[in-house]
Design an enzyme around this catalytic site. Sequence first.
Site, PDB file in Angstrom:
ATOM      1  N   GLU A 172       0.803  -1.123  -0.071  1.00  8.54           N
ATOM      2  CA  GLU A 172      -0.014   0.030  -0.057  1.00  8.54           C
ATOM      3  C   GLU A 172       1.097   1.190   0.075  1.00  8.54           C
ATOM      4  O   GLU A 172       0.467   2.463   0.467  1.00  8.54           O
ATOM      5  CB  GLU A 172      -0.797  -0.071   1.199  1.00  8.54           C
ATOM      6  CG  GLU A 172      -0.248   0.152   2.554  1.00  8.54           C
ATOM      7  CD  GLU A 172      -0.164  -1.009   3.280  1.00  8.54           C
ATOM      8  OE1 GLU A 172       0.884  -1.342   4.247  1.00  8.54           O
ATOM      9  OE2 GLU A 172      -0.770  -2.191   2.677  1.00  8.54           O
ATOM     10  N   HIS A 173       1.982   1.255  -0.472  1.00  8.02           N
ATOM     11  CA  HIS A 173       2.744   2.446  -0.476  1.00  8.02           C
ATOM     12  C   HIS A 173       2.871   3.286  -1.697  1.00  8.02           C
ATOM     13  O   HIS A 173       3.475   2.603  -2.772  1.00  8.02           O
ATOM     14  CB  HIS A 173       4.224   2.187   0.120  1.00  8.02           C
ATOM     15  CG  HIS A 173       5.188   3.290  -0.202  1.00  8.02           C
ATOM     16  ND1 HIS A 173       5.035   4.431   0.895  1.00  8.02           N
ATOM     17  CD2 HIS A 173       6.336   3.650  -0.922  1.00  8.02           C
ATOM     18  CE1 HIS A 173       6.079   5.135   0.545  1.00  8.02           C
ATOM     19  NE2 HIS A 173       6.705   4.958  -0.350  1.00  8.02           N
ATOM     20  N   GLY A 174       1.973   3.938  -1.852  1.00  8.07           N
ATOM     21  CA  GLY A 174       1.944   4.950  -3.318  1.00  8.07           C
ATOM     22  C   GLY A 174       1.939   4.043  -4.461  1.00  8.07           C
ATOM     23  O   GLY A 174       1.155   3.266  -4.768  1.00  8.07           O
ATOM     24  N   SER A 233       3.417   1.569  -5.376  1.00  8.01           N
ATOM     25  CA  SER A 233       4.185   0.220  -5.316  1.00  8.01           C
ATOM     26  C   SER A 233       2.945  -0.736  -4.967  1.00  8.01           C
ATOM     27  O   SER A 233       3.089  -1.806  -4.694  1.00  8.01           O
ATOM     28  CB  SER A 233       5.035   0.155  -4.261  1.00  8.01           C
ATOM     29  OG  SER A 233       4.567   0.126  -3.002  1.00  8.01           O
TER      30      SER A 233
END
Length: 138
Positions: A7-9, A11
């Site tokens: 859930e990182h941007g 990614s």
Amino acid sequence: KALILGEHGDSMTPIWSSATAAGIALTGIMNVNEQNQIFDRTKGSGAEVIRRKGGAGYAVGLGIAQVIHSIALDKKQILPVSTRMTGQYNIRNVCLSIPTIIGREGVLGHIETELWPKETAGLHGSAKALDEVWRQLA
């Protein structure tokens, strides 16, 4: 149902291998372009809700309530919550959202679905991106 892990941007990783509608694999009824359009819309949906409504408090509240009910009622429910990886998908010491069994004792376990190689690579990329952010903060 569709599962998006990490859930990182940028990614975020769509898990098309297990995405279904009424039990039918979405990859069997959607072409790659349609899949990409849905994924792009999904990535931006949180920001869109905030832009249009000024926040997503109710949705966040409902998610928190579901976790609390699973703990308080010992439901042993499978929820897509972010937890620290302890070897799932060969990832350690990074928090990712994967299917997690939640009950009275908190995290009871994780469900590892079989992923396509591209999905596994995406998940590892997300873990690496999160680890890099964490190192910058430490």
